[in-house]
Scaffold this motif. Structure first.
Motif, mmCIF file in Angstrom:
data_model
loop_
_atom_site.group_PDB
_atom_site.id
_atom_site.type_symbol
_atom_site.label_atom_id
_atom_site.label_comp_id
_atom_site.label_asym_id
_atom_site.label_seq_id
_atom_site.Cartn_x
_atom_site.Cartn_y
_atom_site.Cartn_z
ATOM 1 N N LEU A 187 -14.281 -15.257 8.093
ATOM 2 C CA LEU A 187 -14.001 -13.845 7.849
ATOM 3 C C LEU A 187 -12.514 -13.540 8.045
ATOM 4 O O LEU A 187 -11.902 -12.831 7.242
ATOM 5 N N VAL A 228 -9.943 -12.099 5.224
ATOM 6 C CA VAL A 228 -9.157 -10.880 5.455
ATOM 7 C C VAL A 228 -7.666 -11.171 5.394
ATOM 8 O O VAL A 228 -6.878 -10.333 4.948
ATOM 9 N N THR A 229 -7.271 -12.345 5.809
ATOM 10 C CA THR A 229 -5.849 -12.697 5.828
ATOM 11 C C THR A 229 -5.303 -12.943 4.427
ATOM 12 O O THR A 229 -4.179 -12.526 4.108
ATOM 13 N N SER A 284 -7.436 -17.448 11.784
ATOM 14 C CA SER A 284 -8.040 -18.305 10.754
ATOM 15 C C SER A 284 -8.315 -19.707 11.291
ATOM 16 O O SER A 284 -9.152 -20.426 10.753
#
Length: 82
Positions: free
Chosen positions: A25, A29-30, A49
């Motif tokens: 996730l 998102v990154t 991450s």
């Protein structure tokens, strides 16, 4: 709870799956802002991450522990070879 005894690596596998999911996730998102040409997120998000490979390693460790425990349970049942 089940009536079966839990293997020693079960906790590692479950925790590794959760950590891997959080890392996946965080990776999603990154990298989404990079593809949408938005402002990149802070460096701390890139470090989050790294949870993905850490979770994979924890789950893999749990699988190896379970395999070793299963092999030890089966050893006394096998006949001795001459």
């Amino acid at each position: 709870m089940s009536s079966q005894s839990a293997d020693p690596g079960d906790v590692y596998v479950k925790a590794g799956a959760v950590v891997f999911a959080l890392g996946a996730l965080a990776t999603l998102v990154t990298f989404v802002p990079l593809f949408l040409h938005l402002t990149p997120l802070p460096t701390a998000m890139y470090w989050l991450s790294m949870l993905m490979p850490a979770g994979f390693l924890a789950a893999l460790t749990g699988l190896f522990l379970n395999a070793r425990a299963q092999r030890r349970r089966l050893e006394p049942q096998q006949p001795a070879r001459a």
